[in-house]
Design a protein around this motif. Structure first.
Motif, PDB file in Angstrom:
ATOM      1  N   TRP A  60       0.827  -1.218   0.000  1.00  0.00           N
ATOM      2  CA  TRP A  60       0.000   0.000   0.000  1.00  0.00           C
ATOM      3  C   TRP A  60       0.864   1.272   0.000  1.00  0.00           C
ATOM      4  CZ3 TRP A  60      -2.600  -4.010   2.892  1.00  0.00           C
ATOM      5  CH2 TRP A  60      -3.894  -4.308   2.428  1.00  0.00           C
ATOM      6  N   GLY A  61       2.008   1.231  -0.619  1.00  0.00           N
ATOM      7  CA  GLY A  61       2.885   2.406  -0.646  1.00  0.00           C
ATOM      8  C   GLY A  61       3.845   2.419   0.528  1.00  0.00           C
TER       9      GLY A  61
ATOM     10  N   ALA B 194       2.862  11.344  -3.275  1.00  0.00           N
ATOM     11  CA  ALA B 194       3.965  10.466  -2.886  1.00  0.00           C
ATOM     12  C   ALA B 194       4.844  11.155  -1.855  1.00  0.00           C
ATOM     13  CB  ALA B 194       4.792  10.105  -4.118  1.00  0.00           C
ATOM     14  N   GLY B 195       5.466  10.347  -1.029  1.00  0.00           N
ATOM     15  CA  GLY B 195       6.469  10.852  -0.088  1.00  0.00           C
ATOM     16  C   GLY B 195       7.576   9.827  -0.041  1.00  0.00           C
TER      17      GLY B 195
ATOM     18  N   ILE C 128      -5.145  15.169  -6.160  1.00  0.00           N
ATOM     19  CA  ILE C 128      -4.822  14.098  -7.104  1.00  0.00           C
ATOM     20  C   ILE C 128      -6.087  13.569  -7.803  1.00  0.00           C
ATOM     21  CG2 ILE C 128      -3.802  11.781  -7.319  1.00  0.00           C
ATOM     22  CD1 ILE C 128      -1.752  13.938  -6.428  1.00  0.00           C
TER      23      ILE C 128
ATOM     24  N   GLY D 213       5.007   5.544  -7.951  1.00  0.00           N
ATOM     25  CA  GLY D 213       4.577   6.125  -6.682  1.00  0.00           C
ATOM     26  C   GLY D 213       3.491   5.217  -6.122  1.00  0.00           C
ATOM     27  N   GLN D 214       3.107   5.435  -4.876  1.00  0.00           N
ATOM     28  CA  GLN D 214       2.051   4.628  -4.229  1.00  0.00           C
ATOM     29  C   GLN D 214       2.367   3.128  -4.338  1.00  0.00           C
ATOM     30  OE1 GLN D 214       0.970   7.395  -6.508  1.00  0.00           O
ATOM     31  NE2 GLN D 214       1.366   8.441  -4.611  1.00  0.00           N
TER      32      GLN D 214
ATOM     33  N   LEU E 170      -3.025   0.256  -4.012  1.00  0.00           N
ATOM     34  CA  LEU E 170      -3.628   1.592  -4.137  1.00  0.00           C
ATOM     35  C   LEU E 170      -3.979   1.894  -5.592  1.00  0.00           C
ATOM     36  CD1 LEU E 170      -1.382   3.722  -1.716  1.00  0.00           C
ATOM     37  CD2 LEU E 170      -3.798   3.163  -1.402  1.00  0.00           C
TER      38      LEU E 170
ATOM     39  N   VAL F 150      -8.354   3.764  -2.766  1.00  0.00           N
ATOM     40  CA  VAL F 150      -7.186   3.707  -3.641  1.00  0.00           C
ATOM     41  C   VAL F 150      -6.825   5.140  -4.044  1.00  0.00           C
ATOM     42  CG1 VAL F 150      -7.739   1.440  -4.597  1.00  0.00           C
ATOM     43  CG2 VAL F 150      -8.718   3.480  -5.664  1.00  0.00           C
TER      44      VAL F 150
ATOM     45  N   VAL G  68      -1.645   3.877   4.830  1.00  0.00           N
ATOM     46  CA  VAL G  68      -2.070   5.198   5.301  1.00  0.00           C
ATOM     47  C   VAL G  68      -3.459   5.472   4.722  1.00  0.00           C
ATOM     48  CG1 VAL G  68      -1.423   7.626   5.524  1.00  0.00           C
ATOM     49  CG2 VAL G  68       0.318   5.937   5.014  1.00  0.00           C
TER      50      VAL G  68
HETATM   51  P1  IMO Z   1       4.193   6.765  -1.677  1.00  0.00           P
HETATM   52  O1  IMO Z   1       4.630   7.035  -3.095  1.00  0.00           O
HETATM   53  C1  IMO Z   1       0.978   5.671   1.025  1.00  0.00           C
HETATM   54  C2  IMO Z   1      -3.068   6.956  -0.081  1.00  0.00           C
HETATM   55  C3  IMO Z   1      -3.727   8.021   0.774  1.00  0.00           C
HETATM   56  C4  IMO Z   1      -5.193   7.611   0.616  1.00  0.00           C
HETATM   57  C5  IMO Z   1      -5.262   7.142  -0.827  1.00  0.00           C
HETATM   58  C6  IMO Z   1      -5.791   8.189  -1.802  1.00  0.00           C
HETATM   59  O2  IMO Z   1       4.925   7.557  -0.661  1.00  0.00           O
HETATM   60  O3  IMO Z   1       4.199   5.296  -1.417  1.00  0.00           O
HETATM   61  P2  IMO Z   1      -4.748  10.389  -2.838  1.00  0.00           P
HETATM   62  O4  IMO Z   1      -4.253  11.646  -2.192  1.00  0.00           O
HETATM   63  O5  IMO Z   1      -3.697   9.681  -3.634  1.00  0.00           O
HETATM   64  O6  IMO Z   1      -6.011  10.572  -3.622  1.00  0.00           O
HETATM   65  O7  IMO Z   1      -5.134   9.426  -1.610  1.00  0.00           O
HETATM   66  O8  IMO Z   1      -3.932   6.788  -1.190  1.00  0.00           O
HETATM   67  N1  IMO Z   1      -1.743   7.343  -0.604  1.00  0.00           N
HETATM   68  C7  IMO Z   1      -0.579   6.843  -0.155  1.00  0.00           C
HETATM   69  N2  IMO Z   1      -0.314   6.004   0.856  1.00  0.00           N
HETATM   70  N3  IMO Z   1       1.983   6.122   0.269  1.00  0.00           N
HETATM   71  C8  IMO Z   1       1.738   6.957  -0.766  1.00  0.00           C
HETATM   72  O9  IMO Z   1       2.693   7.342  -1.647  1.00  0.00           O
HETATM   73  C9  IMO Z   1       0.415   7.390  -0.991  1.00  0.00           C
HETATM   74  N4  IMO Z   1      -0.175   8.197  -1.907  1.00  0.00           N
HETATM   75  C10 IMO Z   1      -1.499   8.153  -1.663  1.00  0.00           C
HETATM   76  O10 IMO Z   1      -3.297   7.938   2.107  1.00  0.00           O
HETATM   77  O11 IMO Z   1      -5.466   6.504   1.442  1.00  0.00           O
END
Ligand code: IMO
Ligand code: GDP
Ligand code: MG
Length: 423
Positions: free
Chosen positions: A7-8, A35-36, A128, A218-219, A223, A233, A268
């Motif tokens: 899940w990212g 993304a982070g 997004i 990313g993500q 997701l 997602v 998250v």
């Molecule tokens: P990286 O790249 C973890 C989750 C958000 C939310 C769902 C939708 O760091 O792995 P959004 O803002 O994309 O419409 O949110 O996706 N989410 C992530 N969870 N890592 C991420 O990125 C995420 N990018 C979005 O928490 O549940």
């Protein structure tokens, strides 16, 4: 290609940075500044949101592909933040076809989440979903529109026509003025123009010339808007196919697909998570693993490793390898449960159920593996790992359906055990 298998937050940034030194291009193909990615280089720590993690490798050209949604304000501030720290950002290329996140997308993201109340997704609030919705609805604004004021104005007008109705009548918010948006966007044009390129052409030429291109997802797989735990997602395709549509490079050009896989699981935001731990073990994983979001600062939900998910990621992405991260975080547990299958309505299920209802009812069936207490952060080879850590990795590999070619034992570049080469 490198992508998230869960899940990212699996450690994609670190893995990309590690490979960045030996590739010519690193390309983001979807998502945006939701993304982070934390990258640790020596004693320096970088938090990247929109830029590909390859930007930290001097020889590598970072590319933002057409499938990415770009918030120009965030992009410019990320660039200047890196430049202040001495990072050369001049090689960056941005696709003219990438869509823009504008202030109305961010506003809509936040108000629609508030409107959903208990049913909210828990988005990052970065605009997004609304930006991708406009892309699909054919009322999006693209990077190239910044360079034609008349087209830009027409497109912003078209986009705001219905949005202002929604904002005012449904969400009780003030309408957004076309002039204000156009003016803000035009203000970015000069600063961005030098980066904009026909990235599809550049990347395909590079591949034809034998250069190495790394796609950075990313993500993560779960997701994905098609293959993830919909509706909880993100609004893009982090799975392998997204790299083709998101860059204009065909599938026959992609030789390796590496799934980044955390040695346990985190998530998250809202949505089902069968192995989630709401007890002391969950808290311990969160503390030791530093599981706090890089983008929103939210605590990540934590749980044991889920092999059903890993197998699913192998399948929907056609993974050739795994990069197992954060094995060091599991040091100190006497026994480590691993989810090998689910029980759904009294039946044992080995594969991820396609039905949302079934997935919500899935309870993990655990196999418990013996833990280890030795510090493993200095391990350089597989043989340096304690026997039980080796057995844990081997068990995960057998359950997950692709070879584990690297193991992360710490956040730093060199805190990695390389088993098979990725190149
Ligand atoms: P990286 O790249 C973890 C989750 C958000 C939310 C769902 C939708 O760091 O792995 P959004 O803002 O994309 O419409 O949110 O996706 N989410 C992530 N969870 N890592 C991420 O990125 C995420 N990018 C979005 O928490 O549940
Ligand atoms: P990403 O979104 O997939 O790039 O992952 P994040 O950067 O959001 O979260 C992963 C976190 O784990 C970051 O803080 C990394 O520095 C850290 N990390 C990555 N690999 C390892 C590892 O093998 N061990 C430890 N302890 N930390 C790691
Ligand atoms: Mg992250």
């Amino acid at each position: 290609m490198l992508l998230g298998a869960q899940w990212g937050d699996e450690g994609k940034g670190k893995a990309t940075d590690l490979l960045g030194g030996s590739v010519d291009y690193v390309v983001r193909y979807q998502g945006g500044n939701n993304a982070g990615h934390t990258v640790v280089v020596g004693d320096q720590k970088y938090a990247l949101h929109l830029l590909p993690s390859g930007i930290l490798s001097p020889g590598c050209t970072p590319v933002i592909g057409n499938g990415v949604v770009v918030d120009p304000a965030v992009l410019l501030s990320e660039l200047s933040g890196l430049a202040e720290r001495g990072v050369d950002t001049s090689k960056l290329l941005i696709s003219g076809n990438a869509h823009l996140i504008t202030p109305y997308h961010t506003t809509l993201d936040k108000v629609s989440e508030r409107f959903l109340g208990k049913r909210k997704i828990g988005t990052t609030g970065r605009g997004i979903g609304p930006a991708y919705a406009d892309k699909i609805n054919r009322v999006g604004i693209r990077v190239q529109d910044l360079f034609d004021e008349s087209i830009l104005r027409q497109k912003v007008e078209a986009a705001l026509d219905s949005k202002n109705q929604v904002l005012a009548k449904l969400y009780n918010r003030r309408a957004i003025a076309v002039d204000q948006v156009v003016e803000e966007l035009l203000g970015y044009a000069d600063q961005l123009s030098g980066y904009v390129a026909d990235t599809t052409l550049v990347l395909n030429n590079a591949i034809d010339q034998g250069q190495v291109v790394l796609f950075e997802g990313g993500q993560g797989t779960l997701l994905d808007v098609d293959h993830g735990t919909y509706p909880f997602v993100t609004s893009s395709n982090p799975t392998a196919g997204g790299a083709c549509t998101g860059t204009g490079v065909g599938p026959t050009k992609i030789s390796r697909v590496i799934g980044i896989l955390k040695a346990y699981t985190t998530r998250v935001g809202a949505g089902p998570f069968p192995t989630e731990l709401l007890d002391e073990d969950g808290e311990k994983l969160r503390t030791i693993g530093g599981e706090r979001g890089v983008t929103t600062g939210r605590d990540r939900r934590c749980g044991w490793f889920d092999a059903v998910i890993a197998r699913y990621a192998t399948r929907v992405n056609g993974l050739t390898d795994f990069f197992l991260t954060k094995l060091d975080v599991l040091t100190g547990w006497e026994r480590i449960p691993v989810c090998v299958a689910y029980e759904i309505d009294g039946k044992r299920v080995e594969e991820l159920p396609y039905s949302q209802t079934d997935f919500h009812h899935a309870t993990p069936i655990y196999e418990t593996l013996p833990g280890w207490s030795e510090d493993i952060t200095q391990a350089k080879t597989f043989d340096d790992l304690p026997k039980n850590a080796q057995k844990y990795v081997q068990a995960l590999e057998e359950m997950s359906g692709a070879p584990i070619s690297a193991i992360g034992v710490g956040p730093g570049r060199d805190e990695t055990i390389q088993i098979n080469s990725f190149l």
